[in-house]
Write a protein that holds these residues in place. Sequence first.
Motif, PDB file in Angstrom:
ATOM      1  N   VAL A   1      -9.401  12.341  16.596  1.00 52.06           N
ATOM      2  CA  VAL A   1      -8.686  12.026  15.348  1.00 52.06           C
ATOM      3  C   VAL A   1      -9.098  10.635  14.872  1.00 52.06           C
ATOM      4  CG1 VAL A   1      -6.406  11.581  14.354  1.00 52.06           C
ATOM      5  CG2 VAL A   1      -6.741  13.531  15.882  1.00 52.06           C
ATOM      6  N   LYS A   2      -9.451  10.513  13.596  1.00 57.47           N
ATOM      7  CA  LYS A   2      -9.926   9.226  13.084  1.00 57.47           C
ATOM      8  C   LYS A   2      -9.078   8.745  11.914  1.00 57.47           C
ATOM      9  CE  LYS A   2     -14.641   9.260  14.715  1.00 57.47           C
ATOM     10  NZ  LYS A   2     -15.978   8.747  14.484  1.00 57.47           N
ATOM     11  N   ASP A   3      -7.844   9.238  11.790  1.00 54.25           N
ATOM     12  CA  ASP A   3      -6.989   8.866  10.670  1.00 54.25           C
ATOM     13  C   ASP A   3      -5.862   7.976  11.195  1.00 54.25           C
ATOM     14  OD1 ASP A   3      -5.286   8.681   8.558  1.00 54.25           O
ATOM     15  OD2 ASP A   3      -5.102  10.835   8.206  1.00 54.25           O
ATOM     16  N   SER A   4      -5.920   6.684  10.857  1.00 47.67           N
ATOM     17  CA  SER A   4      -4.915   5.752  11.376  1.00 47.67           C
ATOM     18  C   SER A   4      -3.561   5.978  10.715  1.00 47.67           C
ATOM     19  CB  SER A   4      -5.352   4.300  11.168  1.00 47.67           C
ATOM     20  OG  SER A   4      -5.218   3.936   9.814  1.00 47.67           O
ATOM     21  N   MET A   5      -3.522   6.826   9.710  1.00 48.10           N
ATOM     22  CA  MET A   5      -2.264   7.165   9.051  1.00 48.10           C
ATOM     23  C   MET A   5      -1.735   8.514   9.552  1.00 48.10           C
ATOM     24  SD  MET A   5      -1.435   4.742   6.890  1.00 48.10           S
ATOM     25  CE  MET A   5      -2.131   3.480   5.795  1.00 48.10           C
ATOM     26  N   ASN A   6      -2.278   8.995  10.667  1.00 50.81           N
ATOM     27  CA  ASN A   6      -1.785  10.252  11.224  1.00 50.81           C
ATOM     28  C   ASN A   6      -1.757  10.156  12.746  1.00 50.81           C
ATOM     29  OD1 ASN A   6      -1.030  12.839  11.832  1.00 50.81           O
ATOM     30  ND2 ASN A   6      -2.586  13.831  10.562  1.00 50.81           N
ATOM     31  N   MET A   7      -0.907   9.262  13.219  1.00 48.81           N
ATOM     32  CA  MET A   7      -0.829   9.006  14.654  1.00 48.81           C
ATOM     33  C   MET A   7      -0.259  10.206  15.419  1.00 48.81           C
ATOM     34  SD  MET A   7      -2.030   5.956  15.253  1.00 48.81           S
ATOM     35  CE  MET A   7      -3.300   6.808  14.363  1.00 48.81           C
ATOM     36  N   GLY A   8       0.576  10.993  14.747  1.00 46.63           N
ATOM     37  CA  GLY A   8       1.163  12.160  15.407  1.00 46.63           C
ATOM     38  C   GLY A   8       0.086  13.113  15.894  1.00 46.63           C
ATOM     39  N   ALA A   9      -0.917  13.344  15.051  1.00 47.28           N
ATOM     40  CA  ALA A   9      -2.014  14.243  15.426  1.00 47.28           C
ATOM     41  C   ALA A   9      -2.846  13.646  16.550  1.00 47.28           C
ATOM     42  CB  ALA A   9      -2.896  14.523  14.207  1.00 47.28           C
ATOM     43  N   ALA A  10      -2.954  12.318  16.576  1.00 42.07           N
ATOM     44  CA  ALA A  10      -3.734  11.657  17.624  1.00 42.07           C
ATOM     45  C   ALA A  10      -3.040  11.753  18.981  1.00 42.07           C
ATOM     46  CB  ALA A  10      -3.968  10.186  17.264  1.00 42.07           C
ATOM     47  N   MET A  11      -1.708  11.743  18.970  1.00 43.49           N
ATOM     48  CA  MET A  11      -0.963  11.695  20.229  1.00 43.49           C
ATOM     49  C   MET A  11      -0.594  13.064  20.779  1.00 43.49           C
ATOM     50  SD  MET A  11       1.595   8.468  19.628  1.00 43.49           S
ATOM     51  CE  MET A  11       2.252   9.017  18.073  1.00 43.49           C
TER      52      MET A  11
ATOM     53  N   ASN B   1       0.822  -1.214   0.000  1.00 43.36           N
ATOM     54  CA  ASN B   1       0.000   0.000   0.000  1.00 43.36           C
ATOM     55  C   ASN B   1       0.858   1.266   0.000  1.00 43.36           C
ATOM     56  OD1 ASN B   1       0.703  -0.672   2.815  1.00 43.36           O
ATOM     57  ND2 ASN B   1      -0.435   1.182   3.297  1.00 43.36           N
ATOM     58  N   GLN B   2       0.280   2.331  -0.551  1.00 48.86           N
ATOM     59  CA  GLN B   2       0.967   3.622  -0.489  1.00 48.86           C
ATOM     60  C   GLN B   2       0.740   4.253   0.871  1.00 48.86           C
ATOM     61  OE1 GLN B   2      -0.213   5.960  -3.971  1.00 48.86           O
ATOM     62  NE2 GLN B   2       1.902   5.688  -4.611  1.00 48.86           N
ATOM     63  N   ARG B   3       1.737   5.013   1.317  1.00 43.28           N
ATOM     64  CA  ARG B   3       1.661   5.615   2.644  1.00 43.28           C
ATOM     65  C   ARG B   3       1.577   7.128   2.495  1.00 43.28           C
ATOM     66  NH1 ARG B   3       3.930   2.524   6.496  1.00 43.28           N
ATOM     67  NH2 ARG B   3       5.033   4.254   7.427  1.00 43.28           N
ATOM     68  N   PRO B   4       0.570   7.761   3.137  1.00 49.92           N
ATOM     69  CA  PRO B   4       0.507   9.218   3.063  1.00 49.92           C
ATOM     70  C   PRO B   4       1.677   9.840   3.828  1.00 49.92           C
ATOM     71  CG  PRO B   4      -1.120   8.388   4.614  1.00 49.92           C
ATOM     72  CD  PRO B   4      -0.510   7.196   3.939  1.00 49.92           C
ATOM     73  N   LEU B   5       1.954  11.100   3.568  1.00 52.48           N
ATOM     74  CA  LEU B   5       3.103  11.755   4.207  1.00 52.48           C
ATOM     75  C   LEU B   5       2.924  11.909   5.713  1.00 52.48           C
ATOM     76  CD1 LEU B   5       4.049  14.389   1.497  1.00 52.48           C
ATOM     77  CD2 LEU B   5       5.233  12.267   2.070  1.00 52.48           C
ATOM     78  N   SER B   6       1.667  11.832   6.179  1.00 54.24           N
ATOM     79  CA  SER B   6       1.439  11.941   7.625  1.00 54.24           C
ATOM     80  C   SER B   6       1.697  10.618   8.349  1.00 54.24           C
ATOM     81  CB  SER B   6      -0.007  12.378   7.885  1.00 54.24           C
ATOM     82  OG  SER B   6      -0.898  11.399   7.375  1.00 54.24           O
ATOM     83  N   ALA B   7       1.906   9.536   7.585  1.00 56.01           N
ATOM     84  CA  ALA B   7       2.122   8.231   8.218  1.00 56.01           C
ATOM     85  C   ALA B   7       3.539   8.141   8.763  1.00 56.01           C
ATOM     86  CB  ALA B   7       1.880   7.109   7.216  1.00 56.01           C
TER      87      ALA B   7
END
Lengths: 338, 338
Positions: free
Chosen positions: A196-206, A156-162
């Motif tokens: 936060v509901k984006d599993s590819m943006n853990m930084g924002a969640a934490m 899979n491709q990874r977004p830049l926030s991942a």
Amino acid sequence: MSGILGKQSIQFENPPYILATANIVGKKEGEGPLGALFDVVGDDDLFGEETWEEAESAMQKNAATWAINNAKLTKEQIRYIFAGDLLGQNIATSFGLLDLDIPLFGLFGACSTAGESLSLAAMAVSAGYADYALAVTSSHFASAEKQFRYPLEYGNQRPLSASWTVTGSAAFVVSNQKSQFRITGITTGKIVDFGVKDSMNMGAAMAPAACDTIYQNFMDFNLQPTDYDKIVTGDLGYVGSDILIDLLKKKGFDITNQHMDCGKVIFDQNTQDTHAGGSGCGCSATTLSAYLLKEMEKGNIKKMLFVPTGALLSTVSFNEGQSVPGIAHAVVIESCDK
Amino acid sequence: MSGILGKQSIQFENPPYILATANIVGKKEGEGPLGALFDVVGDDDLFGEETWEEAESAMQKNAATWAINNAKLTKEQIRYIFAGDLLGQNIATSFGLLDLDIPLFGLFGACSTAGESLSLAAMAVSAGYADYALAVTSSHFASAEKQFRYPLEYGNQRPLSASWTVTGSAAFVVSNQKSQFRITGITTGKIVDFGVKDSMNMGAAMAPAACDTIYQNFMDFNLQPTDYDKIVTGDLGYVGSDILIDLLKKKGFDITNQHMDCGKVIFDQNTQDTHAGGSGCGCSATTLSAYLLKEMEKGNIKKMLFVPTGALLSTVSFNEGQSVPGIAHAVVIESCDK
């Protein structure tokens, strides 16, 4: 004995020491900016095992065993292990530490586990429940991708926030026996949910959880950012670190000059294609073990706030539409003359 | 302050108390032999939620809130929560306890979590780190079947060695404030692996760990089985209980007259089709909360060894051919005059 401070902190009356540490990482981590500092870098990421999960267990076993050896102890002298990992039912920990035959408190704090395990080990040692306690944690890129996102084969491709889960494990022997590294206090985190509901943006969640714990540390200890040489978050990465600094500014504290994120220093963003940075329990744990304590040894850091950050992500809750709350556990580590 | 005893135990110099407790269970548990004793029995097993996982979270939230109320405290007075569940990444706990806004140490000890959380809460309170700490755990039949075995809709057959995961949650407020129930000691378990590879026979997987912890408790405290009125295992069920008694006989201790297993008393084997008995974190926790502490109140139990037992089962490790190791954490609870 207590040392209860403010709302969420303990200032230890008998501050325990980090007597010894050991770490092991994967190939990619070995090729990163901290590569030369790690105790052992694997040739591949299987560490002689058949599966990614067994590979992660092997890292924990090695890190734990070497830390005990570095402390010049036998495993019989370790009274408790406080350990955990990211995988469902803590399997990296269970199978990795089985042979050590030491009483175990299994933990789950997502990527904040390095902070949780050091906190509980310090509490146990300072209270006299243990002469020696071991704090262990790990993460593995491949076992984490399989657990939380897609099979590697899917490509899979990874977004830049991942972020990129660090393959690594570190262990710390906590003791009343003197060393240069002293755990003088802790601030224990609450679960913080900003939706936060984006599993590819853990930084924002934490980031909100990191903000909450750091702010509470300043309040409870009556400190300013400048009282620390470093304020080290676990794995917020580039996206989350910016959010954290903004959030704390809004609360009246500017940590720009003290802040360092382990996820930003463990990989080279320009050459290693790791997007938002490193993450995982192993990210902050190996960075503390391999880099930060050495900086303390050299005199470059006298006092740091070490704040591993966890995103409480699970495929089941995520697929059911839940958000990803965060949690962060802070440990105050000070240099002292041996 | 320390009270370190033998290889794996603590005898508290300032033994903390279980100040208050609360519990909630599902419909089937309410129809079982202990049905009338539970605080709340759900009409269905969704507790007003949309998913099984949210239902489990709702149970934790209710049990925790009611326990705090029963202790006549506000949530702001609880310094730490020690909590965990069976689901990957502890989601029942994370989402259940989020709104309480209390510093959290997330735990994973499989079905031994009631013992692990009470042990750590007692350690924290006895050392003066907290005036009030909360120990919480839960399990849910439907979320556990989905996590570990088959979707309910598949309607798989269950062998007679399989246990039935209890739908229930219990919470305990641990404090230095006097009550009738005193935690005088703990014996912390190690991971024990007898190589059991049958995910439908958790009793056999856990019995060796229960044996190890109970034997060590006898050694460390220099006790005989007759020194306890009850030796209570968590969820060995019918198969595992027989194995435990045999294993301890081989080590020279006959606990036949003192032994009780929560998994055997929570359901009626003849009428409820639960095969080997009840299991799950909620099994021992709700039995302690609803039944055992009441027996202590009545004077029927003066001193018990409470030994929740955990099987470190995970679908990932299991599907990769790994065994199911066990772990058991023992808590000594004694009755004392208020």
